[in-house]
Design an enzyme around this catalytic site. Structure first.
Site, PDB file in Angstrom:
ATOM      1  N   ASP A  32     -11.438   3.079   3.908  1.00 28.65           N
ATOM      2  CA  ASP A  32     -11.794   1.659   3.811  1.00 28.65           C
ATOM      3  C   ASP A  32     -13.313   1.469   3.776  1.00 28.65           C
ATOM      4  O   ASP A  32     -13.798   0.389   3.433  1.00 28.65           O
ATOM      5  CB  ASP A  32     -11.257   0.910   5.048  1.00 28.65           C
TER       6      ASP A  32
ATOM      7  N   GLN B 208      -4.827  -1.424   9.599  1.00 29.32           N
ATOM      8  CA  GLN B 208      -4.746  -2.755   8.982  1.00 29.32           C
ATOM      9  C   GLN B 208      -5.359  -3.805   9.917  1.00 29.32           C
ATOM     10  O   GLN B 208      -4.999  -3.894  11.084  1.00 29.32           O
ATOM     11  CB  GLN B 208      -3.263  -3.086   8.694  1.00 29.32           C
TER      12      GLN B 208
ATOM     13  N   LYS C 124       0.850  -1.202   0.000  1.00 25.45           N
ATOM     14  CA  LYS C 124       0.000   0.000   0.000  1.00 25.45           C
ATOM     15  C   LYS C 124       0.881   1.245   0.000  1.00 25.45           C
ATOM     16  O   LYS C 124       0.602   2.204  -0.715  1.00 25.45           O
ATOM     17  CB  LYS C 124      -0.939   0.005   1.216  1.00 25.45           C
TER      18      LYS C 124
END
Ligand code: NAD
Length: 297
Positions: free
Chosen positions: A121, A98, A54
């Site tokens: 997200d 994460q 990422k």
């Protein structure tokens, strides 16, 4: 018949290109680059690889990457304090924590602490609610990526029978919502669904997000169906080989004989997730500065 192979890798590369251009034009207007903060708690090897990828993709898309690596025994209070700092930091447009988190940390509390306007997200309940009632917010990256591939392949989905297998908050449920918004007739199947095979066999569009290697064979599919395989499963290694092969939830080879179009694993849905994350971050940056995001992102 041999199905069209839906090339998610190429689609994702084109999307990252557009996001990179949007980030450059944003920087000219705002005097700063869009910024994505990624928080990793602990040393889970798969998560470390995801976070590294990422970070690289963020820089390649002309954005700032802020990585925060915290030890596995970080307290919830310390993690929440970091999220608060990032919420207040004007250089940070998107925040991603994460998952999975170490078991002593409550994922829902941590997600709830992220500002919904930086929740790229799309996991915050506010964004889940916005998706559910049709307001603009952030949509989880993997199902939005699936939707982009489907629209690119099929155009209008109105009236199509769609079956989503899996009902997780990050894939199955938002996927079903997106298909419903696109006027498909949607069935959500899951581990308690009776006669799954016959449910799947009536679908014009199948989205498999289960996590069971090659569960869906060719005799499950309606001829000509469009199949989106979200599953990522590693088979046990062949004798003498280091790592087992990656396969999806669909038996790609045989399903290709019946389907109209199908995503491979790897190279289908997988690359879309990071590309959509970057897209969401570019959109967050524009919104945070009161600018209109460019068309076509
Ligand atoms: P999950 O474990 O949270 O959910 C799996 C779902 O499958 C559940 O809703 C369950 O009801 C259903 N299920 C389980 N067994 C079933 C069965 N026998 N028949 C029908 N349904 C069954 O998983 P998830 O997070 O939604 O991920 C699903 C898969 O997608 C995994 O393989 C994961 O690795 C993959 N995934 C890929 C990406 C990506 O491509 N970037 C992102 C997220 C998840």
């Amino acid at each position: 018949m041999t199905a069209t192979r839906i090339d998610g890798k190429a689609f994702a590369a084109r999307l990252r290109e557009r996001v990179g251009e949007a980030a450059l034009s944003f920087a000219q207007k705002a005097g700063r680059k869009p910024g994505l903060a990624v928080v990793l708690v602990g040393e889970d090897p798969a998560s470390q690889v995801y976070v590294r990828n990422k970070g690289k993709a963020t820089l390649a898309a002309n954005m700032e990457s802020f990585e925060h690596r915290l030890p596995a025994d970080t307290s919830e209070a310390d993690l929440l304090a970091l999220v608060e700092t990032l919420n207040a930091d004007p250089a940070v447009d998107g925040i991603l924590v994460q998952l999975p988190l170490p078991s002593h940390l409550d994922e829902q509390s941590v997600i709830a602490s992220i500002s919904p306007d930086k929740d790229v997200d799309g996991f915050h309940v506010i964004n889940a609610g916005r998706l559910s009632v049709g307001q603009s917010g952030f949509v989880p990256c993997t199902p939005l990526g699936c939707m982009m591939l489907l629209t690119d392949q099929l155009g209008d989905l109105s009236g199509l029978e769609a079956v989503v297998i899996g009902r997780s908050n990050i894939v199955g449920k938002p996927m079903a919502q997106l298909l419903l918004d696109a006027n498909a007739t949607v069935t959500i199947a899951h581990s308690r669904t009776r006669d799954l095979k016959s449910v799947v066999s009536r679908a014009d569009v199948v989205v498999a997000a289960v996590g069971r290697p090659e569960m869906i064979g060719k005799d499950w599919l309606k001829p000509g169906a469009t199949v989106i395989d979200v599953g990522i499963n590693r088979l046990p290694p062949e004798p003498g080989a280091g790592k087992g092969r990656l396969v999806g939830d669909v038996a790609f080879g045989e399903a290709s004989e019946v389907a109209g179009a199908i995503t491979p694993v790897p190279g289908g849905v997988g690359p879309m997730t990071i590309a959509v994350l970057l897209r969401n971050t570019a959109i967050a940056a524009h919104r945070n500065e009161g600018l209109d995001p460019p068309e076509g992102l």
